[in-house]
Motif scaffolding. Structure first.
Motif, PDB file in Angstrom:
ATOM      1  N   ASP A  58      -4.179  18.655   2.490  1.00  0.00           N
ATOM      2  CA  ASP A  58      -4.738  19.612   3.640  1.00  0.00           C
ATOM      3  C   ASP A  58      -6.202  20.153   2.835  1.00  0.00           C
ATOM      4  OD1 ASP A  58      -5.901  21.496   5.465  1.00  0.00           O
ATOM      5  OD2 ASP A  58      -4.096  22.682   5.359  1.00  0.00           O
ATOM      6  N   LEU A  59      -7.221  19.594   3.569  1.00  0.00           N
ATOM      7  CA  LEU A  59      -8.674  20.102   2.827  1.00  0.00           C
ATOM      8  C   LEU A  59      -8.996  21.596   3.279  1.00  0.00           C
ATOM      9  CD1 LEU A  59     -10.500  16.859   3.434  1.00  0.00           C
ATOM     10  CD2 LEU A  59      -9.398  17.469   1.507  1.00  0.00           C
ATOM     11  N   GLY A  60      -8.363  22.235   4.193  1.00  0.00           N
ATOM     12  CA  GLY A  60      -8.662  23.635   4.423  1.00  0.00           C
ATOM     13  C   GLY A  60      -9.717  23.681   5.387  1.00  0.00           C
ATOM     14  N   ASP A  61     -10.233  22.670   5.886  1.00  0.00           N
ATOM     15  CA  ASP A  61     -11.263  22.738   7.044  1.00  0.00           C
ATOM     16  C   ASP A  61     -10.885  22.083   8.219  1.00  0.00           C
ATOM     17  OD1 ASP A  61     -11.411  20.348   6.126  1.00  0.00           O
ATOM     18  OD2 ASP A  61     -13.564  20.171   5.585  1.00  0.00           O
ATOM     19  N   GLY A  62      -9.417  22.004   8.538  1.00  0.00           N
ATOM     20  CA  GLY A  62      -8.922  21.324   9.756  1.00  0.00           C
ATOM     21  C   GLY A  62      -8.736  19.496   9.479  1.00  0.00           C
ATOM     22  N   ARG A  63      -9.225  19.221   8.455  1.00  0.00           N
ATOM     23  CA  ARG A  63      -8.981  17.833   7.868  1.00  0.00           C
ATOM     24  C   ARG A  63      -7.924  17.444   7.043  1.00  0.00           C
ATOM     25  NH1 ARG A  63     -14.189  15.267   5.772  1.00  0.00           N
ATOM     26  NH2 ARG A  63     -14.174  17.414   4.444  1.00  0.00           N
ATOM     27  N   THR A  64      -7.415  16.299   6.966  1.00  0.00           N
ATOM     28  CA  THR A  64      -6.250  16.258   6.017  1.00  0.00           C
ATOM     29  C   THR A  64      -6.626  14.636   5.466  1.00  0.00           C
ATOM     30  OG1 THR A  64      -4.537  16.946   7.288  1.00  0.00           O
ATOM     31  CG2 THR A  64      -3.939  15.256   5.646  1.00  0.00           C
ATOM     32  N   GLU A  65      -6.532  14.767   3.988  1.00  0.00           N
ATOM     33  CA  GLU A  65      -6.923  13.585   3.320  1.00  0.00           C
ATOM     34  C   GLU A  65      -5.592  12.863   2.836  1.00  0.00           C
ATOM     35  OE1 GLU A  65      -9.769  12.960  -0.490  1.00  0.00           O
ATOM     36  OE2 GLU A  65      -7.642  13.293  -1.314  1.00  0.00           O
ATOM     37  N   LEU A  66      -5.816  11.392   3.190  1.00  0.00           N
ATOM     38  CA  LEU A  66      -4.646  10.597   2.944  1.00  0.00           C
ATOM     39  C   LEU A  66      -5.310   9.811   1.741  1.00  0.00           C
ATOM     40  CD1 LEU A  66      -3.595   9.718   6.566  1.00  0.00           C
ATOM     41  CD2 LEU A  66      -2.653  11.410   5.045  1.00  0.00           C
ATOM     42  N   GLU A  73       2.368  10.248  12.974  1.00  0.00           N
ATOM     43  CA  GLU A  73       2.931   9.103  12.241  1.00  0.00           C
ATOM     44  C   GLU A  73       1.985   8.120  11.437  1.00  0.00           C
ATOM     45  OE1 GLU A  73       6.367   7.414  10.689  1.00  0.00           O
ATOM     46  OE2 GLU A  73       6.167   9.404  11.910  1.00  0.00           O
ATOM     47  N   VAL A  74       1.828   8.163  10.466  1.00  0.00           N
ATOM     48  CA  VAL A  74       0.767   7.588   9.645  1.00  0.00           C
ATOM     49  C   VAL A  74       1.394   6.345   9.126  1.00  0.00           C
ATOM     50  CG1 VAL A  74      -0.552   7.744   7.585  1.00  0.00           C
ATOM     51  CG2 VAL A  74      -0.472   9.529   8.981  1.00  0.00           C
ATOM     52  N   VAL A  75       0.688   5.219   9.182  1.00  0.00           N
ATOM     53  CA  VAL A  75       1.178   3.876   8.504  1.00  0.00           C
ATOM     54  C   VAL A  75       0.199   3.339   7.967  1.00  0.00           C
ATOM     55  CG1 VAL A  75       2.199   1.712   9.290  1.00  0.00           C
ATOM     56  CG2 VAL A  75       2.739   3.724  10.739  1.00  0.00           C
ATOM     57  N   VAL A  76       0.472   2.843   6.660  1.00  0.00           N
ATOM     58  CA  VAL A  76      -0.691   2.020   5.831  1.00  0.00           C
ATOM     59  C   VAL A  76      -0.137   0.689   5.446  1.00  0.00           C
ATOM     60  CG1 VAL A  76      -1.542   4.443   4.921  1.00  0.00           C
ATOM     61  CG2 VAL A  76       0.269   2.873   3.926  1.00  0.00           C
ATOM     62  N   SER A  90       9.597  -5.222   1.030  1.00  0.00           N
ATOM     63  CA  SER A  90       8.514  -5.316   1.930  1.00  0.00           C
ATOM     64  C   SER A  90       8.552  -4.498   3.189  1.00  0.00           C
ATOM     65  CB  SER A  90       8.553  -6.896   2.190  1.00  0.00           C
ATOM     66  OG  SER A  90       9.561  -7.190   3.072  1.00  0.00           O
ATOM     67  N   GLY A  91       7.598  -4.411   3.806  1.00  0.00           N
ATOM     68  CA  GLY A  91       7.274  -3.593   4.908  1.00  0.00           C
ATOM     69  C   GLY A  91       6.073  -2.774   4.842  1.00  0.00           C
ATOM     70  N   TRP A  92       5.825  -1.922   5.862  1.00  0.00           N
ATOM     71  CA  TRP A  92       4.580  -1.116   5.681  1.00  0.00           C
ATOM     72  C   TRP A  92       5.123   0.313   5.476  1.00  0.00           C
ATOM     73  CZ3 TRP A  92       2.166  -2.858  11.123  1.00  0.00           C
ATOM     74  CH2 TRP A  92       1.691  -3.907  10.912  1.00  0.00           C
ATOM     75  N   VAL A  93       4.276   1.181   4.809  1.00  0.00           N
ATOM     76  CA  VAL A  93       4.830   2.598   4.467  1.00  0.00           C
ATOM     77  C   VAL A  93       4.704   3.422   5.545  1.00  0.00           C
ATOM     78  CG1 VAL A  93       4.403   4.547   3.128  1.00  0.00           C
ATOM     79  CG2 VAL A  93       4.626   2.360   1.987  1.00  0.00           C
ATOM     80  N   SER A  94       5.365   4.287   6.169  1.00  0.00           N
ATOM     81  CA  SER A  94       5.411   5.085   7.264  1.00  0.00           C
ATOM     82  C   SER A  94       5.607   6.654   6.904  1.00  0.00           C
ATOM     83  CB  SER A  94       6.042   4.478   8.515  1.00  0.00           C
ATOM     84  OG  SER A  94       5.990   5.511   9.430  1.00  0.00           O
ATOM     85  N   ARG A  95       4.785   7.488   7.139  1.00  0.00           N
ATOM     86  CA  ARG A  95       4.838   8.804   6.907  1.00  0.00           C
ATOM     87  C   ARG A  95       4.673   9.849   7.981  1.00  0.00           C
ATOM     88  NH1 ARG A  95       4.963  10.253   1.513  1.00  0.00           N
ATOM     89  NH2 ARG A  95       5.825  12.193   2.221  1.00  0.00           N
ATOM     90  N   THR A  96       5.291  11.027   8.237  1.00  0.00           N
ATOM     91  CA  THR A  96       5.008  11.754   9.144  1.00  0.00           C
ATOM     92  C   THR A  96       4.145  13.011   8.673  1.00  0.00           C
ATOM     93  OG1 THR A  96       7.011  11.648  10.574  1.00  0.00           O
ATOM     94  CG2 THR A  96       5.860  13.501  10.855  1.00  0.00           C
ATOM     95  N   ALA A 100       0.884  -1.229   0.079  1.00  0.00           N
ATOM     96  CA  ALA A 100      -0.133   0.101   0.013  1.00  0.00           C
ATOM     97  C   ALA A 100       1.021   1.205  -0.058  1.00  0.00           C
ATOM     98  CB  ALA A 100      -0.879  -0.107   1.294  1.00  0.00           C
ATOM     99  N   LYS A 101       0.508   2.169  -1.058  1.00  0.00           N
ATOM    100  CA  LYS A 101       1.628   3.348  -1.199  1.00  0.00           C
ATOM    101  C   LYS A 101       0.916   4.419  -0.740  1.00  0.00           C
ATOM    102  CE  LYS A 101       4.485   1.365  -4.073  1.00  0.00           C
ATOM    103  NZ  LYS A 101       6.117   1.426  -4.038  1.00  0.00           N
ATOM    104  N   LEU A 102       1.787   5.351  -0.170  1.00  0.00           N
ATOM    105  CA  LEU A 102       1.111   6.944   0.443  1.00  0.00           C
ATOM    106  C   LEU A 102       2.249   7.648  -0.164  1.00  0.00           C
ATOM    107  CD1 LEU A 102      -0.535   9.003   1.876  1.00  0.00           C
ATOM    108  CD2 LEU A 102       0.648   8.330   4.004  1.00  0.00           C
ATOM    109  N   TRP A 103       2.195   8.395  -1.435  1.00  0.00           N
ATOM    110  CA  TRP A 103       3.213   9.269  -1.793  1.00  0.00           C
ATOM    111  C   TRP A 103       2.765  10.827  -1.508  1.00  0.00           C
ATOM    112  CZ3 TRP A 103       1.343   6.527  -6.712  1.00  0.00           C
ATOM    113  CH2 TRP A 103       2.266   5.195  -6.897  1.00  0.00           C
ATOM    114  N   ASP A 104       3.941  11.672  -1.606  1.00  0.00           N
ATOM    115  CA  ASP A 104       3.712  13.145  -1.143  1.00  0.00           C
ATOM    116  C   ASP A 104       2.126  13.677  -1.710  1.00  0.00           C
ATOM    117  OD1 ASP A 104       5.950  12.950   0.241  1.00  0.00           O
ATOM    118  OD2 ASP A 104       7.151  13.940  -1.538  1.00  0.00           O
TER     119      ASP A 104
END
Length: 494
Positions: A398-406, A459-462, A485-491, A389-393
């Motif tokens: 930032d959705l602009g309403d206090g929420r973040t979309e991943l 610390e987001v992990v997918v 192999s491994g889980w993707v982790s991003r700050t 599972a990938k999580l690229w930049d």
């Protein structure tokens, strides 16, 4: 001028001639197999020991291509410079400027023809070598030991200018400036299939994160050498050799007249890091390979097959795995681009991208297994792909309403993706992500999406679970020898 000074001068002129000959070849041929450095680059790649290849992939990455390309160009400059040096020395010794010039030009042309097998485009290198040789024996080129630096600098500037112009012309002859490909044969249903796939894509906030179909110009490409083979469709054929019940050669028209299918197929590079951007998918137009295998081996006597491409690449597969494969001549409704194997490549469902041979020209049926290109270099890239599972930049918005979309993509080959989970606390707790609709294609990826309200750094992990219920392994490993192999982790900062 002393004999020593004469040799120094001729050596300097020869280096300049070598540079101009290589530049002229590039101006005519561009980044193709007809460029004089192309076969040298291929020889360097093929001759590099596997341990060094692996070290360069792990520690240098993409810039490693520039190193062997630079080496190939340097060797080419030296070879053409040697042709000119020989012509200059002959001209000086026998007092025949014209003879030395003809000798240098002829030797350079023969060298270019021998390297590329393209006598017409080789004329550019021969002429360049001849012109500089003529200038050298006539005195038009300044002495290498001339105290007048202004004259020498003017000569250097001229060489740099001409070479730069040739490089620019050559680049424009390459893929960067190529016109859009024509529609693929039999691609009438490709547009409809593309529409179905795009309709299944998630509506994510990021405009930079593509959906379930990767644009052709953004689709990753990895090859063993820098220069793509050029095979006109009218000259292409696929030949079955080896332990065959009967010989068979299929040309492009015969292949594309078969009933066409339009499959969504994802490809992932075995040499990529766990979150690198070498995972893409396209709708490919082509035909199943099984009927052709059945025609040459009706009794199923052969257990394995070696696939070979025009670029010298080769991969071995069990025949039962190969029989699930697909011969593709179209990509996203267009004729297959050169960088993706025009005119025909193979796609093997669920296997690493390196196994999907481009510029396919031969399938050799074998009774015993043999190592393929990467197996000879210590890799095990012909196995099924690892789940990821990938999580690229571009998937963090930032959705602009206090929420973040991943948002991102997940892939597990023919096993499919059943679930993607997201943790925003370093793996302590998990939440199921929204998934794109499941498609009928056996080798498709899926998109995922999750929205949360950050309150500082997280610390987001997918991680993904495949269609067989197996969770993506958490243990980290590098790409060697069988894929990362491994889980993707991003700050992610709120």
């Amino acid at each position: 001028m002393t004999a020593h000074e004469s040799r120094r001068r001729d050596a300097a002129v020869s280096v300049a001639a070598g540079v101009l000959a290589v530049a002229a070849s590039y101006a005519v041929a561009g980044a193709t197999a007809s460029f004089v450095a192309s076969p040298i680059d291929r020889a360097i790649v093929d001759g590099t020991p596997g341990a060094i290849v692996t070290f360069m992939i792990e520690n240098v990455g993409e810039p490693a291509h520039l190193l062997h390309l630079g080496g190939a160009v340097a060797v080419a400059v030296g070879l053409f410079g040697a042709c000119v040096f020989g012509g200059l020395r002959v001209a000086h010794r026998v007092g025949r400027p014209l003879g030395g010039t003809v000798l240098a030009a002829g030797a350079a042309w023969l060298l270019a023809t021998g390297l590329t097998g393209a006598p017409v485009s080789a004329v550019a290198a021969g002429l360049s070598a001849g012109v500089v040789t003529a200038a050298g024996v006539s005195g038009a080129v300044p002495d290498a030991v001339d105290p007048s630096r202004r004259q020498a600098l003017a000569a250097v500037a001229a060489i740099v200018g001409v070479s730069g112009a040739a490089a620019l012309i050559g680049r424009n002859r390459g893929g960067d400036a190529a016109p859009a490909a024509a529609p693929a044969p039999g691609a009438a249903g490709a547009e409809a299939r593309l529409g179905e796939v795009e309709a299944a894509s998630l509506d994510v906030a990021s405009d930079d994160l593509h959906g379930l179909v990767s644009p052709i110009d953004e689709f990753y490409s990895v090859d063993i050498a820098e220069f793509e083979p050029e095979i006109p469709a009218a000259e292409w054929s696929l030949t079955f050799t080896g332990e065959t019940g009967s010989d068979l050669t299929v040309d492009y028209d015969e292949l594309t007249e078969r009933e066409a299918e339009h499959r969504l197929v994802a490809l992932r590079c075995v040499g990529e890091d766990i979150n690198e951007r070498k995972l893409d998918a396209a709708v490919w137009t082509g035909t199943p390979i099984a009927p052709l295998i059945d025609a040459v081996d009706p009794e199923g006597a052969c257990d394995c097959a070696m696939l070979r491409g025009e670029d010298g690449y080769y991969v071995q597969f069990p025949v039962d795995v190969l029989s699930e494969g697909f011969l593709a001549w179209g990509m996203n409704g267009r004729a297959l681009p050169p960088t993706h194997g025009r005119p025909v490549r193979v796609l093997i469902p669920g296997h690493w991208g390196e196994t999907n041979v481009k510029w396919l020209t031969e399938i050799e049926l074998l009774e015993t297994e043999e190592d393929g290109y990467w197996e000879e270099r210590g890799w095990e890239g012909t196995g099924p792909v690892n789940t990821v599972a990938k999580l690229w930049d571009e998937g963090i918005t930032d959705l602009g309403d206090g929420r973040t979309e991943l948002a991102g993509h997940a892939y597990a080959g023919t096993r499919g993706i059943d679930r993607v989970e997201v943790s925003t606390d370093g793996g302590e707790t998990w939440t199921d992500a929204e998934l794109s609709a499941e498609l009928p294609d056996e080798d498709a990826w899926r998109q995922w999406r999750h929205v949360f309200e950050p309150d500082g750094a997280h610390e987001v992990v997918v991680r993904a679970t495949d269609g067989e219920g197996t969770l993506q392994p958490a243990a980290e490993s590098g790409s060697v020898p069988s894929g990362a192999s491994g889980w993707v982790s991003r700050t992610v900062n709120g």
